[in-house]
Design a protein around this motif. Structure first.
Motif, PDB file in Angstrom:
ATOM      1  N   LEU A   1     -11.766  -6.329  -1.023  1.00 15.18           N
ATOM      2  CA  LEU A   1     -10.795  -5.654  -0.151  1.00 15.18           C
ATOM      3  C   LEU A   1      -9.549  -5.235  -0.932  1.00 15.18           C
ATOM      4  CD1 LEU A   1     -11.142  -7.920   3.011  1.00 15.18           C
ATOM      5  CD2 LEU A   1     -11.817  -5.518   2.825  1.00 15.18           C
ATOM      6  N   ILE A   2      -9.048  -6.136  -1.777  1.00 18.96           N
ATOM      7  CA  ILE A   2      -7.869  -5.810  -2.594  1.00 18.96           C
ATOM      8  C   ILE A   2      -8.200  -4.692  -3.578  1.00 18.96           C
ATOM      9  CG2 ILE A   2      -6.295  -6.711  -4.359  1.00 18.96           C
ATOM     10  CD1 ILE A   2      -6.584  -9.464  -2.958  1.00 18.96           C
ATOM     11  N   SER A   3      -9.364  -4.799  -4.210  1.00 27.42           N
ATOM     12  CA  SER A   3      -9.768  -3.820  -5.210  1.00 27.42           C
ATOM     13  C   SER A   3      -9.950  -2.442  -4.593  1.00 27.42           C
ATOM     14  CB  SER A   3     -11.076  -4.281  -5.870  1.00 27.42           C
ATOM     15  OG  SER A   3     -11.530  -3.339  -6.808  1.00 27.42           O
ATOM     16  N   ALA A   4     -10.634  -2.367  -3.453  1.00 26.93           N
ATOM     17  CA  ALA A   4     -10.857  -1.081  -2.788  1.00 26.93           C
ATOM     18  C   ALA A   4      -9.529  -0.461  -2.340  1.00 26.93           C
ATOM     19  CB  ALA A   4     -11.794  -1.256  -1.599  1.00 26.93           C
ATOM     20  N   SER A   5      -8.609  -1.304  -1.869  1.00 26.59           N
ATOM     21  CA  SER A   5      -7.282  -0.801  -1.473  1.00 26.59           C
ATOM     22  C   SER A   5      -6.552  -0.207  -2.670  1.00 26.59           C
ATOM     23  CB  SER A   5      -6.453  -1.934  -0.856  1.00 26.59           C
ATOM     24  OG  SER A   5      -7.091  -2.469   0.278  1.00 26.59           O
ATOM     25  N   GLY A   6      -6.646  -0.877  -3.818  1.00 24.12           N
ATOM     26  CA  GLY A   6      -5.991  -0.392  -5.024  1.00 24.12           C
ATOM     27  C   GLY A   6      -6.583   0.914  -5.529  1.00 24.12           C
ATOM     28  N   THR A   7      -7.920   1.034  -5.473  1.00 25.68           N
ATOM     29  CA  THR A   7      -8.541   2.286  -5.924  1.00 25.68           C
ATOM     30  C   THR A   7      -8.164   3.441  -4.992  1.00 25.68           C
ATOM     31  OG1 THR A   7     -10.596   1.760  -4.717  1.00 25.68           O
ATOM     32  CG2 THR A   7     -10.497   1.159  -7.059  1.00 25.68           C
ATOM     33  N   CYS A   8      -8.049   3.152  -3.710  1.00 30.02           N
ATOM     34  CA  CYS A   8      -7.620   4.173  -2.747  1.00 30.02           C
ATOM     35  C   CYS A   8      -6.205   4.660  -3.081  1.00 30.02           C
ATOM     36  CB  CYS A   8      -7.675   3.597  -1.336  1.00 30.02           C
ATOM     37  SG  CYS A   8      -7.214   4.767  -0.041  1.00 30.02           S
ATOM     38  N   LEU A   9      -5.305   3.700  -3.343  1.00 31.69           N
ATOM     39  CA  LEU A   9      -3.929   4.051  -3.694  1.00 31.69           C
ATOM     40  C   LEU A   9      -3.879   4.846  -4.997  1.00 31.69           C
ATOM     41  CD1 LEU A   9      -0.857   3.844  -3.315  1.00 31.69           C
ATOM     42  CD2 LEU A   9      -0.955   1.618  -4.481  1.00 31.69           C
ATOM     43  N   GLY A  10      -4.646   4.407  -6.005  1.00 27.23           N
ATOM     44  CA  GLY A  10      -4.655   5.093  -7.300  1.00 27.23           C
ATOM     45  C   GLY A  10      -5.116   6.538  -7.189  1.00 27.23           C
ATOM     46  N   CYS A  11      -6.198   6.775  -6.436  1.00 23.22           N
ATOM     47  CA  CYS A  11      -6.684   8.143  -6.250  1.00 23.22           C
ATOM     48  C   CYS A  11      -5.674   8.992  -5.477  1.00 23.22           C
ATOM     49  CB  CYS A  11      -8.028   8.129  -5.512  1.00 23.22           C
ATOM     50  SG  CYS A  11      -9.410   7.607  -6.537  1.00 23.22           S
ATOM     51  N   PHE A  12      -5.012   8.374  -4.502  1.00 27.49           N
ATOM     52  CA  PHE A  12      -4.003   9.106  -3.727  1.00 27.49           C
ATOM     53  C   PHE A  12      -2.843   9.546  -4.619  1.00 27.49           C
ATOM     54  CE2 PHE A  12      -0.127   9.271  -1.163  1.00 27.49           C
ATOM     55  CZ  PHE A  12      -0.501  10.186  -0.187  1.00 27.49           C
ATOM     56  N   LEU A  13      -2.393   8.653  -5.503  1.00 25.78           N
ATOM     57  CA  LEU A  13      -1.292   8.994  -6.409  1.00 25.78           C
ATOM     58  C   LEU A  13      -1.699  10.106  -7.384  1.00 25.78           C
ATOM     59  CD1 LEU A  13       0.119   5.431  -7.230  1.00 25.78           C
ATOM     60  CD2 LEU A  13       1.131   7.166  -5.727  1.00 25.78           C
ATOM     61  N   ALA A  14      -2.934  10.025  -7.904  1.00 23.75           N
ATOM     62  CA  ALA A  14      -3.415  11.076  -8.806  1.00 23.75           C
ATOM     63  C   ALA A  14      -3.519  12.410  -8.072  1.00 23.75           C
ATOM     64  CB  ALA A  14      -4.772  10.682  -9.390  1.00 23.75           C
ATOM     65  N   ALA A  15      -4.006  12.365  -6.831  1.00 17.94           N
ATOM     66  CA  ALA A  15      -4.107  13.589  -6.026  1.00 17.94           C
ATOM     67  C   ALA A  15      -2.728  14.178  -5.763  1.00 17.94           C
ATOM     68  CB  ALA A  15      -4.814  13.277  -4.703  1.00 17.94           C
ATOM     69  N   LEU A  16      -1.773  13.304  -5.471  1.00 17.15           N
ATOM     70  CA  LEU A  16      -0.401  13.753  -5.218  1.00 17.15           C
ATOM     71  C   LEU A  16       0.191  14.415  -6.459  1.00 17.15           C
ATOM     72  CD1 LEU A  16       1.823  13.788  -3.062  1.00 17.15           C
ATOM     73  CD2 LEU A  16       2.585  11.555  -3.934  1.00 17.15           C
ATOM     74  N   SER A  17      -0.131  13.859  -7.627  1.00 14.27           N
ATOM     75  CA  SER A  17       0.353  14.429  -8.890  1.00 14.27           C
ATOM     76  C   SER A  17      -0.134  15.864  -9.071  1.00 14.27           C
ATOM     77  CB  SER A  17      -0.124  13.566 -10.062  1.00 14.27           C
ATOM     78  OG  SER A  17       0.035  14.238 -11.290  1.00 14.27           O
ATOM     79  N   PHE A  18      -1.429  16.085  -8.858  1.00 11.36           N
ATOM     80  CA  PHE A  18      -1.978  17.431  -9.014  1.00 11.36           C
ATOM     81  C   PHE A  18      -1.467  18.382  -7.923  1.00 11.36           C
ATOM     82  CE2 PHE A  18      -5.211  15.153 -11.576  1.00 11.36           C
ATOM     83  CZ  PHE A  18      -5.153  15.935 -12.717  1.00 11.36           C
ATOM     84  N   LEU A  19      -1.227  17.834  -6.729  1.00 10.87           N
ATOM     85  CA  LEU A  19      -0.680  18.655  -5.653  1.00 10.87           C
ATOM     86  C   LEU A  19       0.727  19.143  -6.003  1.00 10.87           C
ATOM     87  CD1 LEU A  19      -1.018  19.796  -2.792  1.00 10.87           C
ATOM     88  CD2 LEU A  19      -0.066  17.649  -1.914  1.00 10.87           C
ATOM     89  N   LEU A  20       1.563  18.230  -6.545  1.00 10.53           N
ATOM     90  CA  LEU A  20       2.916  18.616  -6.977  1.00 10.53           C
ATOM     91  C   LEU A  20       2.865  19.661  -8.084  1.00 10.53           C
ATOM     92  CD1 LEU A  20       4.660  15.100  -7.044  1.00 10.53           C
ATOM     93  CD2 LEU A  20       4.984  16.913  -5.349  1.00 10.53           C
ATOM     94  N   GLN A  21       1.872  19.506  -8.955  1.00 10.32           N
ATOM     95  CA  GLN A  21       1.699  20.469 -10.048  1.00 10.32           C
ATOM     96  C   GLN A  21       1.332  21.844  -9.491  1.00 10.32           C
ATOM     97  OE1 GLN A  21      -1.775  20.441 -13.049  1.00 10.32           O
ATOM     98  NE2 GLN A  21      -0.240  19.155 -14.016  1.00 10.32           N
ATOM     99  N   ASP A  22       0.451  21.868  -8.485  1.00 12.71           N
ATOM    100  CA  ASP A  22       0.052  23.138  -7.874  1.00 12.71           C
ATOM    101  C   ASP A  22       1.209  23.804  -7.140  1.00 12.71           C
ATOM    102  OD1 ASP A  22      -2.497  22.749  -8.817  1.00 12.71           O
ATOM    103  OD2 ASP A  22      -3.280  21.926  -6.933  1.00 12.71           O
ATOM    104  N   LEU A  23       2.082  22.972  -6.548  1.00  8.77           N
ATOM    105  CA  LEU A  23       3.222  23.498  -5.795  1.00  8.77           C
ATOM    106  C   LEU A  23       4.413  23.823  -6.696  1.00  8.77           C
ATOM    107  CD1 LEU A  23       3.092  21.085  -2.706  1.00  8.77           C
ATOM    108  CD2 LEU A  23       2.318  23.468  -2.808  1.00  8.77           C
ATOM    109  N   HIS A  24       4.284  23.475  -7.990  1.00 12.43           N
ATOM    110  CA  HIS A  24       5.336  23.739  -8.990  1.00 12.43           C
ATOM    111  C   HIS A  24       6.657  23.037  -8.623  1.00 12.43           C
ATOM    112  CE1 HIS A  24       2.658  26.673 -10.777  1.00 12.43           C
ATOM    113  NE2 HIS A  24       2.536  27.276  -9.606  1.00 12.43           N
ATOM    114  N   ILE A  25       6.551  21.814  -8.136  1.00 12.63           N
ATOM    115  CA  ILE A  25       7.749  21.009  -7.863  1.00 12.63           C
ATOM    116  C   ILE A  25       7.627  19.671  -8.574  1.00 12.63           C
ATOM    117  CG2 ILE A  25       8.286  22.119  -5.657  1.00 12.63           C
ATOM    118  CD1 ILE A  25       6.985  19.785  -4.223  1.00 12.63           C
ATOM    119  N   TRP A  26       8.778  19.085  -8.898  1.00 12.62           N
ATOM    120  CA  TRP A  26       8.835  17.785  -9.583  1.00 12.62           C
ATOM    121  C   TRP A  26       7.918  17.773 -10.812  1.00 12.62           C
ATOM    122  CZ3 TRP A  26       8.660  13.702  -5.033  1.00 12.62           C
ATOM    123  CH2 TRP A  26       9.834  13.867  -4.262  1.00 12.62           C
TER     124      TRP A  26
END
Length: 487
Positions: free
Chosen positions: A348-373
Motif C-alpha cells: 500500500l505504501i509502495s503503490a501510493s509512492g509510485t502514484c505520487l512519483g508519476c504524478f510529479l513527473a507528469a506535472l513536470s512535463f505539463l509545466l514544460q508544455d505550458l512554458h511556465i516555471w
C-alpha cells in the motif's frame, strides 16, 4: 505427475484431510520455528550461501534491464539505428522473457529448480556474447532475445526456489533479496555503462551468469520439489542441510510430506485447469499484481531513464546516478521490513509512492508544455522519478513475485508460475515498446496514465491481496485454495 497418482486422484475425495492439513499448519506455528532453530541462534550459513547463489540470477536479470539505458546513444551511433529500431532493442528483451516464461514452469517442475537456473544462464551467456560482438542490428536483436529467454526463466524460478527453501519467519526477507539484487544489477550497470563502451558492458554481463552457473553445483535442490516426486529421504536431507545440523526438521518435513501427498492424489493441472473456481482467488491476485506492476510504468522508466531525464531538461548521467543512490537503500529497507510490517502494508505504501512519483513527473512535463516555471520543471521530473523508483523498490518490485511464489500449491505451481510470469512480461513488452511513441504523443499524458494505474493498484491491494507474513506455504495455499486437496 505419474500415472499412479492420476489413478489415485479419482479415489481421493476426503474433505477431512484438507481440514486436517489446515489444522496441522496452524498447530505447526511457533513450536516448529522454535524447534527448527533450537541450538542455532542464527541463520545457517548453507541457507545464506544457497540464497546468494540463487540471487546471482537476480543480478543477471537487473543487468539486462539496466543495459539499454546507458548503451542507447552508443548503440544508435555505432549501428546507425533509428529510434523505432532501438525501441525494438528495448522491447525484444521482453519478448524473449515471454518465451522463457512459457517454458519456465515446466522446466522448473520436471527438471528441478537448479537445472532451470542453469538453463537460464546458458541463454544469458550466449545472448551477452551475441550483443558484444554484433556488427549489424539483427545480431543485437538475437542477443537481446536470448538474454530475455534467460530472464523469463529467472524471474519465475529464483523467487520460487528461495520461498521453498526458507523458513516462514525469514521467507519474506530472503525472497526480497531477489528484488534487491535486481536493483543492484540495474544500478551498477547504469554506473559502469556511464564510463564503458556498450560492447565491454555486455561482456561484463556474463560474469554473474558464470558465478551462478558454477555455484549451482554446491547448493541443495528445493526440499518441496524433491517431495513432489516422492524423494522423501532426499527432501528431508536437503531440509536438514538448509536448517543447520542442530535443527529439528521433523515437523516441517512431516507437514511438507502430508500436504504434498494429498496434492499428488490429484492430476497435475494445466494452464487451462487453472481457471477453475478452486484456484480463482490465487489466480486473480497473482495475475492482477503483475499486470498492475508493469502497467504502472516500471520498465519504461528503467529502460529509458536517460532519455526521460533529457526530455525533462535534466542531465541524464546525474539523473541515473541519483536513481542508483535511491534504488539500493530502498530495496535494502524493504528486505528488513518485509517480515516485520507484512506484505500488504508495504504494498500500500509502495503503490501510493509510485502514484505520487508519476504524478510529479507528469506535472513536470505539463509545466514544460505550458512554458511556465521552466526552472522548476526539470527538478520536479527528477523528484518524481526518484520518488517512483524509491517507492517501487520498497515493495512493488519484490512483493508481487513473493506472493506469486507463495499462493499456488505445488500441483499447479509450474502452470500458474508460467502463466503469471508470461502475463508480467507481455505487459512489460507492451509498455517498453509503446513508451517512446507515447512520449512523442504526450509526455505528461503518459505519466498521468501511469499515475492512474498506480492509484488503482492501491484499491486492488486493499480489497483483494491477502497477508502472507508468518505463515507456512502450506497454510497460505490451504486458505486461498480450500478445495485444492479435494476432488
Amino acid at each position: 505427475m505419474d500415472s499412479t497418482n492420476s489413478t489415485e486422484s479419482n479415489e481421493f475425495s476426503s474433505p477431512l484431510l484438507s481440514t486436517e492439513l489446515q489444522g496441522h499448519g496452524d498447530n505447526y506455528g511457533v513450536d516448529c520455528e522454535e524447534n527448527r532453530h533450537r541450538g542455532t541462534g542464527s541463520v545457517p550459513p548453507v541457507l545464506i550461501l544457497t540464497t546468494l547463489v540463487a540471487v546471482s540470477g537476480s543480478y543477471v536479470f537487473g543487468s539486462a534491464v539496466g543495459y539499454s539505458s546507458p548503451s542507447q546513444i552508443g548503440i544508435i551511433d555505432d549501428l546507425n539505428l533509428s529510434v523505432a529500431q532501438y525501441s525494438i532493442v528495448g522491447s525484444i528483451l521482453t519478448i524473449g522473457a515471454m518465451i522463457g516464461a512459457v517454458i519456465s514452469g515446466r522446466i522448473a517442475d520436471y527438471a528441478g529448480r537448479r537445472v532451470a537456473m542453469g538453463f537460464s544462464e546458458v541463454f544469458c551467456i550466449l545472448g551477452w556474447f551475441a550483443i558484444a560482438f554484433s556488427k549489424v542490428f539483427w545480431w543485437l536483436y538475437v542477443g537481446r532475445l536470448l538474454v530475455g529467454c534467460g530472464m523469463g526463466l529467472l524471474s519465475y524460478v529464483v523467487p520460487v526456489y528461495i520461498a521453498e527453501i526458507t523458513p516462514k519467519n525469514l521467507r519474506g526477507a530472503f525472497t526480497t533479496v531477489h528484488q534487491l539484487m535486481i536493483c543492484c544489477g540495474v544500478s551498477l550497470t547504469y554506473l559502469i555503462g556511464a564510463f564503458l563502451n556498450w560492447r565491454i558492458l555486455a561482456l561484463i554481463g556474463t560474469i554473474p551468469c558464470l558465478v551462478q552457473l558454477l555455484g549451482l553445483f554446491f547448493i541443495p535442490e528445493s526440499p518441496r520439489w524433491l517431495a513432489k516426486f516422492g524423494s522423501w529421504e532426499r527432501s528431508e536431507s536437503a531440509l536438514r542441510q538448509l536448517r543447520g545440523k542442530n535443527a529439528d526438521v521433523s515437523q516441517e518435513a512431516t507437514e511438507i510430506k502430508d500436504f504434498t501427498e494429498a496434492l499428488q492424489r490429484k492430476t497435475e493441472d494445466s494452464i487451462i485447469g487453472l481457471f477453475r473456481l478452486q484456484y480463482m482467488k490465487s489466480l486473480i491476485v497473482g495475475v492482477g499484481l503483475m499486470i498492475l506492476q508493469q502497467f504502472g510504468g516500471v520498465n519504461a522508466i528503467a529502460f529509458y531513464a536517460t532519455s526521460i531525464f533529457i526530455s525533462a531538461g535534466f542531465s541524464g548521467s546525474i539523473g541515473t546516478i541519483a536513481m542508483v543512490a535511491v534504488q539500493i537503500p530502498m530495496s535494502t529497507l524493504g528486505v528488513f521490513l518485509m517480515d516485520k510490517s507484512g506484505r500488504r502494508p508495504l504494498l500500500l505504501i509502495s503503490a501510493s509512492g509510485t502514484c505520487l512519483g508519476c504524478f510529479l513527473a507528469a506535472l513536470s512535463f505539463l509545466l514544460q508544455d505550458l512554458h511556465i516555471w521552466k526552472e522548476v520543471s526539470p527538478i520536479l521530473a527528477l523528484v518524481g522519478v526518484l520518488v517512483y523508483t524509491g517507492s517501487f523498490s520498497l515493495g512493488m518490485g519484490a512483493i508481487p513475485w513473493i506472493i506469486m511464489s507463495e499462493i499456488f500449491p505445488i500441483n499447479v505451481k509450474g502452470s500458474a508460475g508460467s502463466l503469471v510470469t508470461l502475463v508480467s512480461w507481455f505487459c512489460s513488452w507492451i509498455v517498453s515498446y509503446a513508451f517512446n511513441f507515447l512520449m512523442t504523443w504526450n509526455s505528461s499524458g503518459t505519466f498521468f496514465i501511469f499515475a492512474s494505474i498506480c492509484g488503482f493498484t492501491i484499491l486492488f491491494v486493499a480489497k483483494l491481496v491477502p497477508e502472507t507474513k508468518g505463515r507456512t506455504l502450506e497454510e497460505i495455499q490451504s486458505s486461498l485454495n480450500p478445495y485444492s486437496t479435494k476432488r
